[in-house]
Design a protein around this motif. Structure first.
Motif, PDB file in Angstrom:
ATOM      1  N   ALA A   8       0.689  -1.086  -0.003  1.00 20.53           N
ATOM      2  CA  ALA A   8       0.062  -0.099   0.089  1.00 20.53           C
ATOM      3  C   ALA A   8       0.932   1.211   0.105  1.00 20.53           C
ATOM      4  O   ALA A   8       0.537   2.452  -0.768  1.00 20.53           O
ATOM      5  CB  ALA A   8      -0.935   0.013   1.249  1.00 20.53           C
ATOM      6  N   THR A  19      -4.896   2.808   5.223  1.00 18.35           N
ATOM      7  CA  THR A  19      -4.754   2.087   4.189  1.00 18.35           C
ATOM      8  C   THR A  19      -5.986   1.037   3.711  1.00 18.35           C
ATOM      9  O   THR A  19      -6.360   0.562   2.625  1.00 18.35           O
ATOM     10  CB  THR A  19      -3.385   1.374   3.466  1.00 18.35           C
ATOM     11  N   TRP A  65      -8.294   1.796   0.943  1.00 20.89           N
ATOM     12  CA  TRP A  65      -7.662   2.372  -0.361  1.00 20.89           C
ATOM     13  C   TRP A  65      -7.900   1.511  -1.497  1.00 20.89           C
ATOM     14  O   TRP A  65      -7.936   0.167  -1.354  1.00 20.89           O
ATOM     15  CB  TRP A  65      -6.113   2.546  -0.279  1.00 20.89           C
ATOM     16  N   GLU A  85      -5.747   3.824  -6.018  1.00 18.50           N
ATOM     17  CA  GLU A  85      -5.058   4.741  -5.073  1.00 18.50           C
ATOM     18  C   GLU A  85      -3.842   4.279  -4.264  1.00 18.50           C
ATOM     19  O   GLU A  85      -2.975   5.066  -3.929  1.00 18.50           O
ATOM     20  CB  GLU A  85      -6.070   4.787  -3.744  1.00 18.50           C
ATOM     21  N   ARG A  86      -3.439   3.045  -4.656  1.00 20.34           N
ATOM     22  CA  ARG A  86      -2.189   2.331  -4.085  1.00 20.34           C
ATOM     23  C   ARG A  86      -1.004   2.546  -5.150  1.00 20.34           C
ATOM     24  O   ARG A  86      -0.045   2.262  -4.909  1.00 20.34           O
ATOM     25  CB  ARG A  86      -2.398   0.753  -3.703  1.00 20.34           C
ATOM     26  N   PHE A 112      -5.601  13.390  -3.791  1.00 16.45           N
ATOM     27  CA  PHE A 112      -5.898  12.308  -2.994  1.00 16.45           C
ATOM     28  C   PHE A 112      -7.108  12.513  -2.050  1.00 16.45           C
ATOM     29  O   PHE A 112      -6.711  13.217  -0.795  1.00 16.45           O
ATOM     30  CB  PHE A 112      -4.726  11.778  -2.356  1.00 16.45           C
ATOM     31  N   ARG A 113      -8.252  12.094  -2.412  1.00 12.18           N
ATOM     32  CA  ARG A 113      -9.201  12.389  -1.598  1.00 12.18           C
ATOM     33  C   ARG A 113      -9.458  13.868  -1.017  1.00 12.18           C
ATOM     34  O   ARG A 113      -9.509  14.739  -2.021  1.00 12.18           O
ATOM     35  CB  ARG A 113      -9.241  11.619  -0.321  1.00 12.18           C
TER      36      ARG A 113
END
Length: 515
Positions: A275, A430, A433, A437-438, A446-447
């Protein structure tokens, strides 16, 4: 590097497995399974470690030394031959047991650092030739008492205790460090190695640069090392991806190898490592040049892996499945096409063939022969995901760099993975996720913010984890902390120099990143 198992496979037999996931606890459900594994393995040689003080010994799967003739067994290429042939074919359970035998209690956990670097002529900046490398290896051996590793008449590496020096396909010079207790020890090991290499190399007019991708020279300019396994890989790579030869000849990395206590602990660390691997890649991004000019990437080395061989590289999304464990990794590894088998001091080309067929005695180049665990161990080294499982976990996502970053990379991962609180914090962060997103970078939205803000929190987890270890190791994170504070990766600093002080000339990078 090889981290020797200090304990027997029963340390991985945890009933908690059945609470953590279903469908697998039966494989290692009690002492009988471990005893059966040890019994089956007792007739197979495991030639992983040796030193000058133990040349008449070899090490079996559970870390015990037993006498066996007067044979020197060295853990390096060329792979050691199996001195004892298995009396019965291996089973999948044996392959699972091999991975499980790496489990060890926390007080036996160690840190193993590996790093690669490019050697070059200080006057012309040309890559080191094999002749220069051979002279360098021989001189280091004689001056600093390293054991030479030969392939035929060619010197291809050195070994001293549990450290080894090896050559990557294009002459990249790699130190595989010993398993050590603290970051102070592993950083001292790096410094000692660089001192020894520089002491000889400077007399030869040779320097070494810490960077993730060859910044100036084209692939045709890179020398080819005289190692049989690399010839097989060189012929196979263009069949499965467009960038595999660049991976072989023009990349350098730094990685850390870390232990686990149980299957559950392995799963937790594997997931956390995968992650956060893109964050590590971004923090250590240090390869913005190709063929003497910017290449459009901050980590060209990382980009290379996207089209090297997708059967054996990448992020392994199945690690996040509820059913994941040692058995599932074995299933994955069995489906990764083989490269070679080593028999009678020769590499046998098995590129693209199936290890499953080998298990059944149906490998076409050697029909009727069955693999040993040495063959399995060799096969595992030809798999290249961002986190790799052997009898320990390898964090493989960082570019090579200057010496301070060689110490910062293990510090980052030790702080996160060797402390229970930090590891749990990472898993909590994580847990939801997505796969997409990883696989993003520091400046990626990111968000509700940027991934840089996530990196800031991750760095705090790592620092807190190191503080709780109690060895005063947090200073090794300073290089990473600077990247997080400024938001500028090492690659971006190099690009600023390229477009400014260097006048769009890449040559000064050899002095800037000279060890």
């Amino acid at each position: 590097m090889v981290m020797m198992s200090q304990t027997n496979p029963s340390h991985c037999i945890r009933m908690e497995i059945s609470q953590y996931k279903s469908g697998y606890a039966s494989l290692f459900s009690g002492a009988n399974s471990a005893n059966a594994f040890r019994h089956r393995m007792s007739n197979i040689a495991f030639p992983w470690n040796s030193s000058k003080t133990s040349q008449n010994m070899h090490v079996n799967i559970i870390g015990e030394k037993i006498k066996r003739e007067n044979k020197i067994i060295v853990a390096a290429s060329p792979p050691t031959e199996d001195a004892v042939v298995a009396t019965e074919p291996l089973t999948k359970e044996d392959l699972v047991g091999y991975l499980a035998s790496g489990c060890k209690p926390k007080d036996k956990w160690r840190i193993g650092t590996e790093h690669e670097k490019f050697g070059f002529d200080l006057k012309t900046l040309h890559p080191m030739t094999y002749e220069q490398i051979s002279h360098l290896l021989n001189a280091i051996s004689e001056r600093f008492d390293w054991e030479k590793i030969m392939e035929g008449d060619n010197i291809i590496g050195l070994k001293q205790g549990k450290q080894s020096i090896s050559l990557e396909p294009g002459g990249q010079f790699e130190l595989s460090g010993a398993p050590l207790e603290t970051l102070h020890q592993t950083c001292a090991e790096v410094n000692s190695h660089l001192y020894q290499v520089k002491a000889v190399a400077e007399e030869m007019g040779i320097g070494f640069i810490g960077i993730g991708f060859q910044p100036k020279w084209e692939r045709k300019d890179i020398p080819v090392m005289p190692k049989g396994r690399y010839e097989i890989m060189r012929n196979y790579m263009p069949k499965v991806g467009s960038l595999g030869l660049d991976m072989m000849f023009r990349t350098c990395t730094v990685q850390v190898n870390l232990d686990f206590s149980s299957e559950v602990d392995m799963i937790r660390k594997f997931r956390a490592g995968l992650a956060l691997q893109p964050i590590a890649t971004a923090l250590f991004a240090n390869s913005p040049f190709t063929d003497g000019k910017p290449n459009g990437y901050l980590s060209m080395r990382s980009h290379i892996w996207t089209d090297t061989d997708n059967n054996r590289a990448g992020m392994l999304p199945f690690v996040f499945d509820d059913s994941f464990g040692f058995e599932q990794y074995v299933e994955y590894a069995l489906d990764v096409p083989m490269y070679f088998v080593y028999r009678k001091k020769k590499y046998i080309d098995c590129a693209g063939l199936s290890f499953r067929d080998f298990l059944a005695g149906k490998l076409l180049p050697i029909p009727g022969e069955y693999p040993t665990l040495n063959d399995w161990e060799n096969h595992l080294t030809t798999i290249f995901p961002e986190v790799r499982l052997k009898r320990y976990l390898e964090m493989r996502g960082a570019d090579g760099g200057p010496w301070r970053r060689l110490c910062a990379l293990p510090a980052f991962w030790v702080g996160l993975l060797y402390d229970d609180i930090s590891l749990q914090n990472v898993l909590d962060m994580t847990s939801d996720w997505t796969q997409e997103e990883r696989q993003i970078g520091l400046k990626t939205p990111f968000r509700d913010g940027l991934l840089k803000h996530v990196a800031d929190e991750v760095l705090k987890f790592a620092k807190d984890g190191l503080e709780r270890r109690g060895y005063k190791e947090t200073g090794f994170l300073n290089e990473v902390a600077e990247v997080v504070r400024t938001g500028l990766t090492p690659a971006e600093k190099l690009l600023d120099l390229y477009y400014g002080k260097w006048g769009q000339n890449v040559d000064p990078v050899f002095e800037e990143l000279l060890y």
